[in-house]
Design an enzyme around this catalytic site. Structure first.
Site, PDB file in Angstrom:
ATOM      1  N   LYS A 180       0.829  -1.207   0.000  1.00  0.00           N
ATOM      2  CA  LYS A 180       0.000   0.000   0.000  1.00  0.00           C
ATOM      3  C   LYS A 180       0.864   1.260   0.000  1.00  0.00           C
ATOM      4  O   LYS A 180       1.785   1.372   0.800  1.00  0.00           O
ATOM      5  CB  LYS A 180      -0.893   0.012   1.246  1.00  0.00           C
ATOM      6  CG  LYS A 180      -1.817  -1.184   1.360  1.00  0.00           C
ATOM      7  CD  LYS A 180      -2.543  -1.205   2.695  1.00  0.00           C
ATOM      8  CE  LYS A 180      -1.623  -1.325   3.887  1.00  0.00           C
ATOM      9  NZ  LYS A 180      -2.317  -1.638   5.157  1.00  0.00           N
ATOM     10  N   THR A 229      -7.693   9.628   8.281  1.00  0.00           N
ATOM     11  CA  THR A 229      -7.123   8.418   7.671  1.00  0.00           C
ATOM     12  C   THR A 229      -6.852   7.328   8.704  1.00  0.00           C
ATOM     13  O   THR A 229      -6.190   6.337   8.406  1.00  0.00           O
ATOM     14  CB  THR A 229      -5.796   8.755   6.962  1.00  0.00           C
ATOM     15  OG1 THR A 229      -4.914   9.353   7.920  1.00  0.00           O
ATOM     16  CG2 THR A 229      -5.995   9.702   5.787  1.00  0.00           C
ATOM     17  N   GLY A 231      -7.215   4.106  10.550  1.00  0.00           N
ATOM     18  CA  GLY A 231      -7.896   2.838  10.270  1.00  0.00           C
ATOM     19  C   GLY A 231      -8.071   2.521   8.791  1.00  0.00           C
ATOM     20  O   GLY A 231      -8.792   1.576   8.448  1.00  0.00           O
ATOM     21  N   THR A 232      -7.378   3.250   7.908  1.00  0.00           N
ATOM     22  CA  THR A 232      -7.534   2.944   6.468  1.00  0.00           C
ATOM     23  C   THR A 232      -7.055   1.529   6.153  1.00  0.00           C
ATOM     24  O   THR A 232      -7.704   0.811   5.381  1.00  0.00           O
ATOM     25  CB  THR A 232      -6.761   3.952   5.585  1.00  0.00           C
ATOM     26  OG1 THR A 232      -5.462   4.136   6.130  1.00  0.00           O
ATOM     27  CG2 THR A 232      -7.469   5.282   5.496  1.00  0.00           C
ATOM     28  N   GLY A 233      -5.916   1.135   6.744  1.00  0.00           N
ATOM     29  CA  GLY A 233      -5.374  -0.207   6.457  1.00  0.00           C
ATOM     30  C   GLY A 233      -6.304  -1.303   6.954  1.00  0.00           C
ATOM     31  O   GLY A 233      -6.535  -2.311   6.276  1.00  0.00           O
ATOM     32  N   CYS A 234      -6.861  -1.107   8.168  1.00  0.00           N
ATOM     33  CA  CYS A 234      -7.801  -2.107   8.733  1.00  0.00           C
ATOM     34  C   CYS A 234      -9.032  -2.212   7.836  1.00  0.00           C
ATOM     35  O   CYS A 234      -9.509  -3.319   7.528  1.00  0.00           O
ATOM     36  CB  CYS A 234      -8.261  -1.678  10.126  1.00  0.00           C
ATOM     37  SG  CYS A 234      -6.949  -1.520  11.329  1.00  0.00           S
TER      38      CYS A 234
END
Ligand SMILES: Nc1ncnc2c1ncn2[C@@H]1O[C@H](COP(=O)(O)OP(=O)(O)O)[C@@H](O)[C@H]1O
Ligand SMILES: Cc1ncc(COP(=O)(O)OP(=O)(O)O)c(N)n1
Length: 310
Positions: A180, A229, A231-234
Site C-alpha cells: 500500500k 485516515t 484505520g484505512t489499512g484495517c
C-alpha cells in the site's frame, strides 16, 4: 440459506476507527456476516495509543476455535497480533486447520499512524517465517513492507521501488501481496498488487523464489485530502476479506459445495479492487467529519458505513 461469513483476528480500537471495530463495520457494509477474535486491548483514540494490554495466546486460540468449530468461515482477516506468542499460536492453528479459515488476508500491523508500536520487535521473525507463507494476501504499508524485508530504513520512495519490494515480499511465501502506497506523497494513492499466476497453497515454501514470474498490477485512486485516515489499512483489508467471503459463498452455491473454499486468482484480484474502491469512497464520505473534540490534532476515522451493499 446462510450469509457469507468473515472472521477477524485483531486488536481493539475503543474509539471505533481501526481494529476489530472497523473490521466488523466494513464486513457489514460489504454484506458479510462478521465475527471477531480479540488479540489485544490498546487504549487508543484518534490522537494516539495510551496503553496496550495483550490477550493471552491460549485465550486467542480458544476464541478462534469457538468460531471455527461452529461457523463456516469463508474468509479471515488478520490484523494486530501484538506479540510473537500470539503470532505463532495463530500460525499453528491455521496450519492445523487450514480449510476452516477460507481465504486469509493478513494485514501485518506493526505501528499506528500516531507512531505508537502495535507489534513487539521480537515478533518479526515469527510473522515473516510462520504466518506470511500461510496467507493468500498480505497488505503491508510501506514501513511494514521494509521491516518485513529486514530493511526498516529502506522504505520505498517511488512506485518503481514499490514494484521491486512487492516482488521481494512475494518471495517470502504469501500467495499475493498488496503493497500500500498511502504513505507516499504522490497525487494518486497507488498500491501494487503482486501475484504469481497458477500459485497454489503449499507450492512454494518460505524464502523460496516463486516458480513463475510475478504479475504486477497498479491499483490507483485519487488521493483524498483529509486528516481522517485512521484505520484505512484495517478497513481496506477487512473489506477485501468481506468481498472474498461473498465470492466464496457464491462459488459454493454455483458448485453445490458443502464447505467454503479459498477463492481463485481472478477473484482475489477482483476482491482487492473492490476493497480499494470501497475504502476510497469511505475516505471521501468521511473527509469532512470533525468527530473528535480536537479534530486538528489527531487523525479521525473514515466513514465505514456510508455504502451498505445488499
Ligand atoms: N488520502 C488518501 N486518499 C486515498 N487513499 C488513501 C489515502 N491515504 C491512504 N490511502 C489508501 O488507503 C489504504 C491504506 O493505506 P496506507 O495508509 O498505506 O496503510 P496503513 O493505514 O496500513 O498505514 C491504501 O489503499 C492507500 O492507497
Ligand atoms: C487495534 C488496531 N489495529 C490496527 C491499527 C492500525 O490501523 P491501520 O488501519 O493500519 O492504520 P492507522 O490507524 O495506523 O492508519 C490500530 N490503530 N489499532
Amino acid at each position: 440459506m446462510r450469509p457469507p461469513v468473515a472472521m477477524t483476528i485483531a486488536g481493539s480500537d475503543p474509539s471505533g476507527g481501526a481494529g476489530i471495530q472497523a473490521d466488523l463495520k466494513a464486513f457489514s457494509a460489504v454484506g458479510a456476516y462478521g465475527c471477531a477474535c480479540l488479540t489485544s486491548l490498546p487504549s487508543q483514540n484518534t490522537r494516539g495509543v495510551r496503553d496496550v494490554h495483550g490477550v493471552p495466546s491460549e485465550v486467542v486460540a480458544t476464541q478462534i476455535e469457538s468460531v471455527i468449530d461452529d461457523l463456516p468461515v469463508d474468509a479471515t482477516k488478520i490484523g494486530m497480533l501484538g506479540t510473537a506468542d500470539v503470532v505463532r499460536t495463530v500460525a499453528a492453528l491455521i496450519s492445523e486447520r487450514r480449510e476452516h479459515f477460507g481465504t486469509v488476508v493478513l494485514d501485518p500491523v506493526m505501528v499506528a499512524t500516531s507512531g505508537d508500536p502495535l507489534l513487539s520487535e521480537d515478533a518479526d521473525a515469527a510473522l515473516r517465517g510462520d504466518l506470511l507463507p500461510l496467507a493468500d494476501l498480505i497488505t503491508p504499508n510501506l514501513p511494514e513492507g521494509a521491516r518485513l524485508l529486514g530493511r526498516p530504513d529502506r522504505v520505498a520512495q517511488s512506485v518503481e521501488e514499490m514494484r521491486t519490494q512487492a516482488k521481494e515480499l512475494l518471495a517470502l511465501g504469501p500467495r499475493a501481496v498488496l503493497l500500500k502506497g498511502g504513505h507516499m506523497r504522490t497525487g494518486e494513492a497507488v498500491d501494487i498488487l503482486a501475484t504469481v499466476p497458477g500459485w497454489a497453497p503449499g507450492a512454494t515454501s518460505s524464502g523460496n523464489e516463486p516458480e513463475a514470474d510475478p504479475v504486477l498490477v497498479e491499483l490507483s485512486s485519487p488521493r483524498v485530502r483529509t486528516r481522517n485516515t485512521h484505520g484505512t489499512g484495517c478497513t481496506l483489508s477487512s473489506a477485501i476479506a468481506g468481498f472474498a467471503a461473498r465470492d466464496s459463498r457464491q462459488e459454493m452455491r454455483d458448485s453445490d459445495s458443502a464447505e467454503p473454499r479459498v477463492i481463485d486468482d481472478d477473484a482475489l484480484e477482483a476482491a482487492a479492487r473492490d476493497g480499494k474502491n470501497f475504502l476510497t469512497r469511505a475516505l471521501k464520505d468521511g473527509a469532512e467529519w470533525r468527530l473528535s473534540r480536537y479534530p486538528d490534532q489527531g487523525h479521525g476515522p473514515v466513514n465505514h458505513l456510508s455504502q451498505v451493499l445488499r
